[in-house]
Design an enzyme around this catalytic site. Structure first.
Site, PDB file in Angstrom:
ATOM      1  N   GLU A  57       2.463  -2.412   1.754  1.00  0.00           N
ATOM      2  CA  GLU A  57       2.176  -1.320   2.684  1.00  0.00           C
ATOM      3  C   GLU A  57       0.895  -0.612   2.283  1.00  0.00           C
ATOM      4  O   GLU A  57       0.712  -0.230   1.123  1.00  0.00           O
ATOM      5  CB  GLU A  57       3.332  -0.313   2.750  1.00  0.00           C
TER       6      GLU A  57
ATOM      7  N   GLU B 111      -1.973   3.534  -1.929  1.00  0.00           N
ATOM      8  CA  GLU B 111      -2.277   4.864  -1.397  1.00  0.00           C
ATOM      9  C   GLU B 111      -3.413   5.456  -2.218  1.00  0.00           C
ATOM     10  O   GLU B 111      -3.428   5.331  -3.440  1.00  0.00           O
ATOM     11  CB  GLU B 111      -1.031   5.751  -1.468  1.00  0.00           C
TER      12      GLU B 111
ATOM     13  N   ASP C 117      -8.518   2.059  -3.140  1.00  0.00           N
ATOM     14  CA  ASP C 117      -8.917   1.622  -1.810  1.00  0.00           C
ATOM     15  C   ASP C 117      -8.283   0.258  -1.520  1.00  0.00           C
ATOM     16  O   ASP C 117      -8.522  -0.717  -2.237  1.00  0.00           O
ATOM     17  CB  ASP C 117     -10.446   1.533  -1.755  1.00  0.00           C
TER      18      ASP C 117
ATOM     19  N   ASP D 251      -4.919   6.813   9.891  1.00  0.00           N
ATOM     20  CA  ASP D 251      -5.764   7.839  10.501  1.00  0.00           C
ATOM     21  C   ASP D 251      -6.350   7.280  11.796  1.00  0.00           C
ATOM     22  O   ASP D 251      -7.028   6.254  11.779  1.00  0.00           O
ATOM     23  CB  ASP D 251      -6.888   8.231   9.534  1.00  0.00           C
TER      24      ASP D 251
ATOM     25  N   ASP E 184       1.065   6.755  16.453  1.00  0.00           N
ATOM     26  CA  ASP E 184       1.501   7.698  17.475  1.00  0.00           C
ATOM     27  C   ASP E 184       0.333   8.107  18.370  1.00  0.00           C
ATOM     28  O   ASP E 184       0.438   9.070  19.117  1.00  0.00           O
ATOM     29  CB  ASP E 184       2.165   8.927  16.843  1.00  0.00           C
TER      30      ASP E 184
ATOM     31  N   THR F 292      10.844   8.561  10.465  1.00  0.00           N
ATOM     32  CA  THR F 292      10.418   9.688   9.643  1.00  0.00           C
ATOM     33  C   THR F 292      10.733  11.011  10.343  1.00  0.00           C
ATOM     34  O   THR F 292      10.932  11.059  11.559  1.00  0.00           O
ATOM     35  CB  THR F 292       8.910   9.622   9.367  1.00  0.00           C
ATOM     36  N   LYS F 293      10.757  12.091   9.561  1.00  0.00           N
ATOM     37  CA  LYS F 293      10.980  13.416  10.138  1.00  0.00           C
ATOM     38  C   LYS F 293       9.879  13.752  11.138  1.00  0.00           C
ATOM     39  O   LYS F 293      10.132  14.313  12.202  1.00  0.00           O
ATOM     40  CB  LYS F 293      11.024  14.466   9.022  1.00  0.00           C
ATOM     41  N   PHE F 294       8.640  13.388  10.797  1.00  0.00           N
ATOM     42  CA  PHE F 294       7.507  13.635  11.686  1.00  0.00           C
ATOM     43  C   PHE F 294       7.706  12.894  13.007  1.00  0.00           C
ATOM     44  O   PHE F 294       7.490  13.436  14.089  1.00  0.00           O
ATOM     45  CB  PHE F 294       6.225  13.164  11.001  1.00  0.00           C
ATOM     46  N   GLU F 295       8.141  11.639  12.912  1.00  0.00           N
ATOM     47  CA  GLU F 295       8.342  10.825  14.109  1.00  0.00           C
ATOM     48  C   GLU F 295       9.502  11.352  14.944  1.00  0.00           C
ATOM     49  O   GLU F 295       9.423  11.394  16.179  1.00  0.00           O
ATOM     50  CB  GLU F 295       8.591   9.380  13.701  1.00  0.00           C
TER      51      GLU F 295
END
Length: 238
Positions: free
Chosen positions: A68, A93, A120, A143, A179, A216-219
Site C-alpha cells: 500500500e 508512507e 518516497d 492527494d 473520493d 474508514t471514519k472519514f469515508e
C-alpha cells in the site's frame, strides 16, 4: 530509521528536479508515535537502501504480498493485515507521524505480517521492489491535486502505470480508491491507455467497495453527507 533522498543528474552534473506527488508535512510526533517508532522499527520497519528486497527474508515466508502506498495513519492497513494473516503487507508512507501511528496500532493489534517504510514510494519501487513479486498494489485516497495546474503532481499517470506493471505478478491487481470523481475519471483514463492492464469491472468502469477495504471514519462520514467514493481495480494481463 533513516531517510535517503536520491537525485538524478544531467550530463553537466546539475540536479534534475523531480515532480513529487506529495508535500512533506512533518508535523510533530506524539510521545506515543515516537515511542512506537523506537520500539517497533527494528522488527517492523524497513530502511531505504538501493537493493532489492527478498520477501522471504522480510516476512519469513512466501505468502502473497500486498503493498500500500500512502497509508495515512495506518488504521485501515493494520485492520487489513489483521484480517488476512495469510498475506504479507508492506505500507509506504512519507509522513513520520503516520508511520508512528501505524506502528502503535499494529503493536496493539498484535499483527506480525506487516512492515512499513518511510520514504518516497516511487524511489522504493525503482530500487527495492523485485519484478513480478507484488500480488496487490493499493492506492487509497491519494492527494487529488484538484486544481488543473497541479494535475501534473497526481501520482496516477502514464509513467507510474508503466513503472508498477512489472512489479505486479501476472494477474496482479492495482486497486485505487478516491473520493474525487474527477480524479477517478482521470485514473480510468490513464489506466485504460496503459499497456498491459485490463479493468476488472464488468462495465469497464468502477466496482463496489470490496469487503477487504475497510470503511474508514472519514469515508463513512462522507457517505452520510452524500459524498461518493470510487473504487477501481485493474489487472496486469501482460
Amino acid at each position: 530509521m533513516t531517510e535517503v533522498t536520491k537525485n538524478d543528474f544531467t550530463e553537466e552534473g546539475k540536479i534534475v528536479r523531480k515532480i513529487r506527488s506529495f508535500v512533506r508535512r512533518e508535523g510533530r510526533l506524539t510521545k506515543g508515535q515516537e515511542g512506537a517508532i523506537q520500539e517497533c522499527w527494528p522488527s517492523m520497519g524497513i530502511d531505504f537502501v538501493e537493493q532489492m528486497l527478498d520477501w522471504n527474508e522480510v516476512f519469513g515466508n512466501n505468502n502473497p504480498v500486498v503493498l500500500e502506498i500512502g497509508f495515512g495513519m495506518g488504521a485501515s492497513l493494520v485492520e487489513m493485515a489483521k484480517n488476512a494473516p495469510e498475506k504479507n503487507f508492506l505500507g509506504i508512507e512519507v509522513h513520520r507521524p503516520g508511520v508512528g501511528a501505524c506502528l502503535a496500532a499494529a503493536k496493539e493489534a498484535g499483527v506480525t505480517n506487516l512492515r512499513v517504510m518511510c520514504h518516497d514510494a516511487v524511489e522504493v519501487f525503482e530500487s527495492m521492489i523485485p519484478d513480478s513479486s507484488v500480488n496487490t498494489l493499493q492506492l487509497f485516497f491519494p492527494d487529488p491535486w484538484h486544481k488543473a495546474r497541479h494535475h501534473k503532481r497526481r501520482i496516477v499517470k502514464a509513467e507510474f502505470a508503466e513503472m508498477i506493471r512489472p512489479k505486479l505478478i501476472q494477474g496482479g491487481i492495482f486497486h485505487m480508491a478516491t473520493d474525487w470523481e474527477n480524479y477517478s475519471e482521470h485514473m480510468i483514463e490513464v489506466m485504460n491507455a496503459a499497456p498491459g492492464y485490463e479493468n476488472i469491472a464488468t462495465d469497464g468502469d468502477f466496482i463496489p467497495r470490496p469487503d477487504e477495504r475497510p470503511l474508514t471514519k472519514f469515508e463513512a462520514r462522507g457517505h452520510r453527507l452524500g459524498h461518493g467514493v470510487w473504487d477501481i481495480k485493474f489487472r496486469r494481463n501482460a
